[in-house]
Scaffold this motif. Structure first.
Motif, mmCIF file in Angstrom:
data_model
loop_
_atom_site.group_PDB
_atom_site.id
_atom_site.type_symbol
_atom_site.label_atom_id
_atom_site.label_comp_id
_atom_site.label_asym_id
_atom_site.label_seq_id
_atom_site.Cartn_x
_atom_site.Cartn_y
_atom_site.Cartn_z
ATOM 1 N N ARG A 34 0.830 -1.201 0.000
ATOM 2 C CA ARG A 34 0.000 0.000 0.000
ATOM 3 C C ARG A 34 0.866 1.253 0.000
ATOM 4 N N MET A 35 0.411 2.260 -0.760
ATOM 5 C CA MET A 35 1.137 3.517 -0.814
ATOM 6 C C MET A 35 0.217 4.721 -0.598
ATOM 7 N N LEU A 36 -0.983 4.680 -1.181
ATOM 8 C CA LEU A 36 -1.894 5.822 -1.079
ATOM 9 C C LEU A 36 -3.320 5.334 -0.845
ATOM 10 N N VAL A 37 -4.055 6.094 -0.053
ATOM 11 C CA VAL A 37 -5.482 5.853 0.154
ATOM 12 C C VAL A 37 -6.232 7.045 -0.419
ATOM 13 N N LEU A 38 -7.129 6.783 -1.374
ATOM 14 C CA LEU A 38 -7.863 7.831 -2.082
ATOM 15 C C LEU A 38 -9.337 7.718 -1.708
ATOM 16 N N SER A 39 -9.876 8.798 -1.183
ATOM 17 C CA SER A 39 -11.252 8.743 -0.679
ATOM 18 C C SER A 39 -12.181 9.795 -1.274
ATOM 19 N N GLU A 40 -11.653 10.770 -2.032
ATOM 20 C CA GLU A 40 -12.482 11.828 -2.599
ATOM 21 C C GLU A 40 -12.748 11.543 -4.077
ATOM 22 N N VAL B 267 -7.985 18.963 5.619
ATOM 23 C CA VAL B 267 -8.761 17.813 6.105
ATOM 24 C C VAL B 267 -7.831 16.723 6.608
ATOM 25 N N ARG B 268 -6.750 16.471 5.884
ATOM 26 C CA ARG B 268 -5.803 15.419 6.297
ATOM 27 C C ARG B 268 -5.193 15.741 7.654
ATOM 28 N N ARG B 269 -4.966 17.018 7.922
ATOM 29 C CA ARG B 269 -4.374 17.392 9.210
ATOM 30 C C ARG B 269 -5.314 17.137 10.378
ATOM 31 N N GLN B 270 -6.612 17.065 10.114
ATOM 32 C CA GLN B 270 -7.593 16.852 11.182
ATOM 33 C C GLN B 270 -7.920 15.374 11.397
ATOM 34 N N THR C 99 -16.349 7.355 13.561
ATOM 35 C CA THR C 99 -17.277 8.395 13.978
ATOM 36 C C THR C 99 -18.265 8.653 12.841
ATOM 37 N N ALA C 100 -19.362 9.329 13.155
ATOM 38 C CA ALA C 100 -20.369 9.641 12.139
ATOM 39 C C ALA C 100 -19.758 10.491 11.033
ATOM 40 N N GLN C 101 -18.853 11.404 11.405
ATOM 41 C CA GLN C 101 -18.218 12.266 10.405
ATOM 42 C C GLN C 101 -17.315 11.450 9.476
ATOM 43 N N GLU C 102 -16.536 10.502 10.060
ATOM 44 C CA GLU C 102 -15.664 9.660 9.252
ATOM 45 C C GLU C 102 -16.473 8.754 8.337
ATOM 46 N N GLU C 103 -17.558 8.206 8.868
ATOM 47 C CA GLU C 103 -18.392 7.336 8.035
ATOM 48 C C GLU C 103 -18.973 8.117 6.862
#
Length: 662
Positions: free
Chosen positions: A237-243, A256-259, A334-338
Motif C-alpha cells: 500500500r502507498m496511497l489511500v484515495l477517498s475523494e 482535512v488530512r491534518r484533522q 465516527t459519524a463524520q468519518e463514516e
C-alpha cells in the motif's frame, strides 16, 4: 614542449576523456548537448590537423549565447542539479574550441573530472563505479600527456604513468574509506529527471495504473527476515484515495488530512520484519506491506496507515518495517468519518446507483452478500484488459454497462462507487501487488508493471477489510507475478519483459539484478556496518582507540610509500626511444654481441648484423636511422617512431636466452 603548446597525442587523450565523461549522461541530457560535444570534438580535431583555423571570437560568442538559450529552454528556467551538470558539459564542449596552450588543456581536464564525478548523482551501480575509475585513470594519462615533450607520442607510456601515479594512492584511499567516519552532508540536491518520475500519482483516473503496467522499470526490492508472504498477500500500500469528483479519486485536502485521527491497528498475528530498497520516484510516499505496524525513525505514518518520507524520494532509499497480514483496522468510525467514506457527487452515474439499490434489495442489506453478488457479476460478464478504451463523462456507468472490460483501476473505482451507493463505507488503495522472487540473493523485485489498485470497505466491529475485485475477474494476475500474467496475456505486449522471460536469458537477468542488489545493500548499509566494524576491530569505541586506529594504518601507508619512492634503483631513461634501445642492447649482450665502450650505436648494430642473417636488414636499417637522427638539424618524430617500431620488432624476434654455439 615549446611555448606550452600541446602534442597530437595530448589532443587525442583530451578528446577521448571528454567523450567518455559525457557518455553516462546521454540518457537524460537534451539531444543537442551530446551533439554539441561531438561537433566541437570533431572541430578540435580538424583545427589540430591544420585543416581548419581557430574560430573567430564572434563565432564563439554566438555559440555561448545559443548554448545558454538552449539550456534555458531545455530545463524550463530551473536551476536544479541537471541544469548545472548540463552547463558543465556545455562549457567543457565549448572550451575544446580554444585549446592552444597547456593551461587551456588543464582547464578542460579539470572540468572533465567534475563531469565524471557527477555521474554518481544519476547512477550508483558497481559497473558505473568501475567505469568512473577507468575514466579518472584516463584523465590522469591525459594530464601526463600534456606535460611531455613533443616527440613523446606513445599512448601506452602515458597510460602506464597514470597507473603508476594512481597505484600509490589506493592504500591511503582504503584507509580513508574504512576508518574515516561518515559525515552528514552539509547540502543535498533533488534530482528531477524523467527517470525519477515513474511512480504512482496522488490521484486515480481510468488509465493511470495501466500506463505504469507497460513499464518494466524497477520500483523497489524487498527482503524478508522470515518466511516470504505468498503472492496473494503481497499488497504494497502507498496511497489511500477517498475523494471522488465523478472521474478522479484523490486524497482529501491538506486541511482535512491534518484533522484526521490515526487509525488504530490491532494485530491478530505476529509481525513480520522486512527491508525495502526503493528506487527514485520523485514522490514522497513509500510502499509498505499491508498492514505496516510503525514507521522507522525519519519516516512518517499517515492517519490512514500509509508510509511517507519527509521529502520526495530523488535517490535510492533504504528502510526497514514490520507488518502484519492479519489484523483489525479501525473497528469504530465516527459519524463524520463514516460520512466521508460515503461521499459521492450529487449527480452522475445514475445506472450504477440503481445497480447498488438492486444489490441491497436482493441481499437484504447484508454487506457480505452485496459484495459477493458484485464480484460474481464481474466474474461472469467482465474482461481484464490493458486496452479498455476511453470512457465518457459517466465513466462508472459506461464501464459497468457498456465496456465491461478494464484494468485494476476500473474495477476498484467502480466497486467503491457501488459500495458507497449501497451505504457501505469504502475507499480506493493504490500501490503494488506481487513481485518476482530472485533466488540468488533472496529478495522480491517489484517493477512498475506490478502497480495495482484495490478496495478497502468498512464494517462495524471488523473495521477496514481488503477487497480486490481484480481477483474476481483475473485471479491468475494476483496469484502469479504481473510479468508472468502479461507474458501469457499477449505476446505483443510483453516487449522488454518477454525478452527476459525465457530460459537462460531470464536467469542471467536475475543474476545481474542480484549482483546490483547486493552492491546497493552494501553501499546503503555501510555507515552502520562501518561502526560495527570499528568496534569489532578496536574492541571498543573509546576516542583514543579510534585515534590510534587512524594513526597506525596511516603511518604504515606513508612509510610504505616513502620506501617505494626512495629505494635505490637503477636509472631508467625517460625517453621511450632510449628505453627500447637500452633493452635491445641488453638482449644482444646476453646473446654474445656486447657493445664496446668506444663503439657508437650504429657501428655496434652493423657489427651485430653479421651474426644475425635473418634480422640483418632490420639491424642495418636501425643503424642508418640512428645516423640520420643524430646528425639531423631537427628531430623527426616519424623517424623516431620508426626506430621504436624496429627495435620492438627485433626484441620479439631475437632469442631470449644465451645463444648456443654449434
Amino acid at each position: 614542449m615549446k611555448g606550452g603548446l600541446i602534442s597530437r597525442t595530448a589532443v587525442g587523450w583530451q578528446l577521448l576523456v571528454v567523450l567518455l565523461s559525457v557518455l553516462p549522461h546521454m540518457e537524460w541530457l537534451p539531444l543537442w548537448v551530446p551533439a554539441l560535444v561531438v561537433s566541437t570534438a570533431g572541430a578540435r580535431l580538424m583545427i589540430h590537423s591544420g585543416r581548419w583555423s581557430f574560430p573567430h571570437w564572434s563565432v564563439k560568442t554566438a555559440l555561448v549565447i545559443a548554448a545558454c538559450m538552449g539550456l534555458i529552454l531545455s530545463f524550463n528556467q530551473t536551476a536544479g542539479p541537471e541544469t548545472m551538470v548540463a552547463l558543465l558539459v556545455v562549457g567543457q564542449a565549448l572550451k575544446l574550441l580554444e585549446i592552444y596552450h597547456r593551461r587551456d588543456a588543464l582547464v578542460v581536464l579539470f572540468v572533465t573530472l567534475f563531469v565524471t564525478a557527477t555521474t554518481f548523482l544519476f547512477n550508483e551501480t558497481v559497473w558505473m563505479a568501475a567505469y568512473v575509475f577507468l575514466v579518472v585513470t584516463l584523465v590522469l594519462a591525459a594530464m601526463n600527456s600534456i606535460q611531455q615533450s613533443d616527440h613523446n607520442n606513445l599512448y601506452a607510456d602515458h597510460l602506464r604513468n597514470a597507473v603508476r601515479l594512481l597505484f600509490p594512492a589506493i592504500p591511503f584511499m582504503l584507509v580513508l574509506f574504512f576508518l574515516f567516519p561518515r559525515l552528514e552532508p552539509f547540502w543535498s540536491v533533488t534530482l528531477d529527471t524523467g527517470q525519477a518520475q515513474t511512480g504512482l500519482s496522488d490521484e486515480l483516473s481510468p488509465g493511470d495504473v495501466s500506463k505504469l503496467a507497460q513499464s518494466s522499470a524497477l520500483a523497489f526490492r524487498a527482503s524478508f527476515s522470515g518466511p516470504v508472504p505468498p503472492p496473494e498477500q503481497r499488497y504494497w500500500r502507498m496511497l489511500v484515495l477517498s475523494e471522488f469528483d465523478g472521474r478522479r479519486w484523490t486524497r482529501p485536502a491538506l486541511q482535512v488530512r491534518r484533522q484526521l485521527r490515526t487509525e488504530k491497528l490491532y494485530p491478530l498475528v505476529e509481525g513480520q520484519n522486512y527491508e525495502v530498497i526503493m528506487e527514485a520516484s520523485g514522490r514522497p510516499w513509500l510502499p509498505a506491506l499491508d498492514q505496516p505496524m510503525k514507521a522507522e525513525a525519519g519516516f512518517f505514518m499517515t492517519p490512514v496507515r500509509t508510509l511517507r518520507a519527509s521529502q520526495a524520494v530523488d535517490r535510492r532509499l533504504q528502510y526497514r518495517l514490520q507488518s502484519v497480514p492479519l489484523y483489525r483496522l479501525q473497528p469504530l468510525l465516527t459519524a463524520q468519518e463514516e460520512q466521508r467514506y460515503l461521499q459521492l457527487p450529487a449527480r452522475g452515474n445514475s445506472d450504477s446507483r440503481e445497480l447498488a439499490r438492486q444489490l441491497v434489495a436482493d441481499s437484504g442489506g447484508d454487506t457480505s452478500r452485496v459484495i459477493r453478488q458484485l464480484m460474481e457479476l464481474f466474474n461472469r460478464e467482465f474482461i481484464y484488459t490493458l486496452e479498455p478504451g476511453r470512457l465518457g463523462r459517466d465513466s462508472v456507468d459506461q464501464f459497468l454497462f457498456e465496456a465491461k472490460q478494464g484494468y485494476c483501476e476500473h474495477f476498484a473505482s467502480a466497486t467503491v462507487f457501488v459500495l458507497r451507493s449501497a451505504g457501505i463505507p469504502a475507499r480506493v488503495v493504490t500501490g503494488y501487488q506481487g513481485g518476482e522472487w530472485n533466488p540468488y540473493e533472496g529478495y522480491l523485485q517489484v517493477r512498475q508493471y506490478d502497480a495495482h489498485a484495490w478496495v478497502e470497505y468498512w464494517t462495524p466491529g471488523s473495521g477496514w477489510q481488503r477487497l480486490d475485485p481484480t481477483a474476481a475477474v483475473a485471479p491468475e494476475r494476483i496469484r502469479s507475478s504481473a510479468q508472468e500474467y502479461f507474458r501469457a496475456y499477449e505476446n505483443r505486449f510483453a516487449g522488454a519483459v518477454s525478452r527476459l522471460g525465457a530460459g537462460w536469458l531470464r536467469d542471467l537477468a536475475q543474476r545481474y539484478d542480484a549482483f546490483n542488489y547486493a552492491w546497493h545493500r552494501w553501499v546503503l548499509n555501510y555507515e552502520g556496518q562501518q561502526a560495527d566494524l570499528l568496534r569489532d576491530w578496536l574492541g571498543g569505541g573509546e576516542q583514543w582507540r579510534q585515534v590510534l586506529a587512524w594513526i597506525v594504518p596511516s603511518a604504515m601507508v606513508f612509510g610504505g610509500l616513502a620506501w617505494y619512492l626512495m629505494r635505490p634503483r637503477r636509472a631508467s631513461p625517460r625517453d621511450p626511444l632510449e628505453r627500447v634501445l637500452q633493452r635491445l642492447q641488453q638482449r644482444l649482450s646476453v646473446l654474445g654481441n656486447e657493445r664496446l665502450p668506444a663503439e657508437s650505436l650504429s657501428m655496434w648494430l652493423r657489427r651485430s648484423a653479421d651474426d644475425w642473417p635473418r634480422q640483418k636488414g632490420m639491424l642495418l636499417k636501425l643503424a642508418l636511422l640512428d645516423d640520420r637522427l643524430r646528425y639531423a638539424e631537427q628531430a623527426d618524430p616519424e623517424q623516431r617512431g620508426e626506430m621504436i617500431h624496429l627495435s620492438r620488432q627485433l626484441l620479439r624476434e631475437l632469442p631470449r636466452g644465451k645463444r648456443h654455439e654449434s
